[in-house]
Structures are given as C-alpha cells and as structure tokens.
Design a protein around this motif. Structure first.
Motif, PDB file in Angstrom:
ATOM      1  N   LEU A 145       0.541  -7.309   4.967  1.00  0.00           N
ATOM      2  CA  LEU A 145       0.507  -6.110   4.136  1.00  0.00           C
ATOM      3  C   LEU A 145       1.733  -5.250   4.410  1.00  0.00           C
ATOM      4  O   LEU A 145       2.208  -5.165   5.541  1.00  0.00           O
ATOM      5  N   ARG A 146       2.235  -4.608   3.367  1.00  0.00           N
ATOM      6  CA  ARG A 146       3.364  -3.681   3.509  1.00  0.00           C
ATOM      7  C   ARG A 146       2.883  -2.263   3.216  1.00  0.00           C
ATOM      8  O   ARG A 146       1.961  -2.059   2.428  1.00  0.00           O
ATOM      9  N   PHE A 147       3.529  -1.296   3.845  1.00  0.00           N
ATOM     10  CA  PHE A 147       3.085   0.099   3.729  1.00  0.00           C
ATOM     11  C   PHE A 147       4.259   1.005   3.391  1.00  0.00           C
ATOM     12  O   PHE A 147       5.338   0.904   3.987  1.00  0.00           O
ATOM     13  N   ILE A 148       4.026   1.898   2.422  1.00  0.00           N
ATOM     14  CA  ILE A 148       5.005   2.925   2.058  1.00  0.00           C
ATOM     15  C   ILE A 148       4.291   4.270   2.053  1.00  0.00           C
ATOM     16  O   ILE A 148       3.237   4.418   1.437  1.00  0.00           O
ATOM     17  N   ILE A 167       0.855  -1.184   0.000  1.00  0.00           N
ATOM     18  CA  ILE A 167       0.000   0.000   0.000  1.00  0.00           C
ATOM     19  C   ILE A 167       0.893   1.237   0.000  1.00  0.00           C
ATOM     20  O   ILE A 167       1.737   1.399   0.881  1.00  0.00           O
ATOM     21  N   VAL A 168       0.709   2.088  -0.995  1.00  0.00           N
ATOM     22  CA  VAL A 168       1.490   3.319  -1.098  1.00  0.00           C
ATOM     23  C   VAL A 168       0.541   4.493  -0.910  1.00  0.00           C
ATOM     24  O   VAL A 168      -0.370   4.700  -1.721  1.00  0.00           O
ATOM     25  N   ASP A 169       0.741   5.254   0.151  1.00  0.00           N
ATOM     26  CA  ASP A 169      -0.089   6.444   0.375  1.00  0.00           C
ATOM     27  C   ASP A 169       0.696   7.686  -0.006  1.00  0.00           C
ATOM     28  O   ASP A 169       1.809   7.922   0.478  1.00  0.00           O
ATOM     29  N   ASP A 170       0.090   8.509  -0.885  1.00  0.00           N
ATOM     30  CA  ASP A 170       0.755   9.698  -1.403  1.00  0.00           C
ATOM     31  C   ASP A 170       0.405  10.925  -0.557  1.00  0.00           C
ATOM     32  O   ASP A 170      -0.096  11.922  -1.053  1.00  0.00           O
ATOM     33  N   CYS A 171       0.646  10.787   0.762  1.00  0.00           N
ATOM     34  CA  CYS A 171       0.391  11.882   1.713  1.00  0.00           C
ATOM     35  C   CYS A 171      -1.062  12.351   1.673  1.00  0.00           C
ATOM     36  O   CYS A 171      -1.354  13.542   1.432  1.00  0.00           O
ATOM     37  N   SER A 172      -1.977  11.416   1.894  1.00  0.00           N
ATOM     38  CA  SER A 172      -3.397  11.758   1.940  1.00  0.00           C
ATOM     39  C   SER A 172      -3.674  12.758   3.057  1.00  0.00           C
ATOM     40  O   SER A 172      -3.029  12.740   4.117  1.00  0.00           O
TER      41      SER A 172
END
Length: 315
Positions: A62-65, A39-44
């Motif tokens: 799950l992995r998070f970036i 999961i890549v969050d673009d600074c929500s």
C-alpha cells in the motif's frame, strides 16, 4: 498477472475512522490481482491516520499520501491519480465498500469494449451507518444509459459515482477533477461524456454508505458550496451543447436546480440559474418567469418545499 492491465485504486479518506477498516479490507479482498492501492488522507482529525499506519505496516504494498493540509475531495483525488500508474483508475471513498469481484468484472467488461468507451459503471447497494441494507441504486434511479450519455447526464442523475471505473486517458484528457469545485461528479460526467462513451454493468459491485456526514445531505442549505458548483458546471455544459436534444436536456436540469434553489432560499444562485435557463431555452416558461419574479423580491416560500419533503420523504 503481467498481461492484466494495472488498476489504480485511489482511496480517499477524511475522518472515515468508523468505516476505514471495512473499506480497506474490501480493497484488499479484490479477486483482481494487478492492483496499485494509494491511500490519500486529507488531514483527518479523527483516528484515521493511526488506522492507515496499521495497514501500511501489515501490507507494505500500500502507498500513502497525506495532503499536508485539508484541500477537499477534488484536489486530494488529483494528488492520488497523478501519483498512480494504472491503465484504469478507481476513485474510492473510504466510507464505501467494494464487493470482491468488482474490479475483475469491470476490467472484463472494458476488455470487450472499444477505446471510445471511457467509463464503466454499475449498480450499487446503499447501506446505513451500521451497514444495513437500504435499497439498490437501480430501484431508485432508472433506467441506466449506455453509449453516448452526454444528454442524459445533463438531464438527470442516474450514475452511482463510486461504481465508476475509468480509463486513465479520460483523466489525462480532462486534467483530472476541477479543483475549483466543491464536488466532482457532475462536472466529470459532463466533460468526459462529451468525448467518451459509457457502459453500464447491471450488477451490484459496490456498497455506498449513507450517513449524516455524507456530502449530499446538506445540498440545498443556504450558502452551501455544492449548489454554486452545480451552477458553474451548468455554465460549462452550455458551452458544449451540439444538438437540440442536448439543449432541452440542460434546460430540464436548470429547471430542477432553479426550483430547488429558490424554494430553499438560495436566491442568488436561483437567479443565476434562471438567467442561464433563459439563455439556453430562448425564453423562460411561464412558471419559471413567476419563480424569477418571486425570487427577485426574495419571497420566501420555503415552507412549500418543507411540506413536500415531509410528504415525499417523511421528514
């Protein structure tokens, strides 16, 4: 499981809190057993990260970036796939939904194809904000294409982007998405289809959500970066042409883009598209010579496009 190829699902999130749970649930519900989920969050700026943390606690696989700052879809995706290890890569926006058999069906199709096939894509169901059925991709964009689709991706839109599953080698060859662009699809199709074949799976595997924040809703608004990216990709495509069919296909695309750019008041981009059309086609057809003349003088005929939109789409 060990004999099945690893599939990396790169889940891209930016302010998708409203849709994030059904999106992630649809990934976790896949019948295909050998998955890597990043999961890549673009600074929500909404509640997305809080929801992601709930899922990370409940599903430690799950992995998070986090991108650290808002970098846009192309860069965020590249961060995800470069951190992945899968033989196949799925670019998944977390406002969409995967049907349970999606990955199993596409991997099975890949296993029946030779290595010259780099992408498998499928049909999709378009849904509303509230998950109501709108239409099928195959009803609006047909026919689909198989094999060498380079000329076809120049000519017209027919691939539903979230339905694609690609071999890792494709992204490695391309160096991922072009991070200078505001959107990735057209550029990816052009560059990948020049070397790899595409295969179509005539099955609905994905629900694509249309909502007010969808990237495509403001495509031809004056100053929109999407149109500038389209122009850049068309210039790239012009350098890759090999046949007369491909040249005509790009000319057809340029005519479409130049018309819409002009009638939406994007005079700078329209002028550059028309200039490229002249280079590709050898000369400008009479209609486009007229548009070019009107465009140089910034004659605003946008009301014609607005009338057409009302007639064609009721808006």
């Amino acid at each position: 499981m060990s004999q099945l190829p690893l599939v990396s699902v790169i889940c891209l999130c930016y302010n998708h809190a409203r849709f994030l749970r059904p999106a992630l649930d649809s990934v976790l519900a896949q019948t295909y057993p050998n998955l890597e989920v990043i999961i890549v969050d673009d600074c929500s700026t909404d509640n997305s990260v809080s929801i992601i943390k709930e899922y990370l606690q409940a599903y430690p696989q799950l992995r998070f970036i986090s991108t650290g700052k808002n970098v846009g879809n192309t860069t965020a995706f590249n961060m995800g796939w470069r951190a992945s290890h899968g033989q196949f890569i799925l670019d998944f926006a977390t406002d969409d939904v995967l049907l349970p058999e999606r990955i199993s069906q596409q991997v099975q199709q890949f296993q029946q194809l030779g290595p010259e096939y780099g992408v498998v894509y499928s049909d999709a169901e378009y849904i509303s904000d509230s998950s109501e059925h709108l239409y099928l991709h195959s009803q609006k964009y047909k026919p689909a294409a198989n094999g060498d689709v380079f000329a076809e991706v120049l000519r017209r839109y027919f691939i539903c982007p979230p339905t694609m599953l690609a071999r890792r080698e494709v992204f490695e060859d391309l160096g991922g998405y072009d991070e200078t662009l505001a959107y990735e699809d057209f550029d990816f199709w052009v560059r990948s289809a020049r070397k790899y074949k595409y295969a179509y799976l005539p099955t609905v595997t994905t629900q694509r959500r249309l909502h007010q924040r969808s990237l495509s809703t403001g495509w031809y608004r004056p100053g929109n970066k999407l149109l500038a990216s389209t122009l850049h990709v068309c210039r790239k495509a012009a350098q890759l042409l090999r046949t007369e069919e491909e040249r005509q296909a790009l000319a057809q695309r340029l005519k479409y883009e130049a018309r819409h750019a002009y009638f939406s008041g994007n005079f700078t981009e329209a002028g550059e598209l028309l200039s490229l059309l002249e280079n590709v086609a050898g000369k400008q057809p009479v209609l486009y010579y007229l548009i070019s003349t009107l465009n140089k003088h910034k004659v605003d005929l946008g009301f014609l496009r607005r009338l057409y939109q009302r007639w064609r789409h009721g808006r």
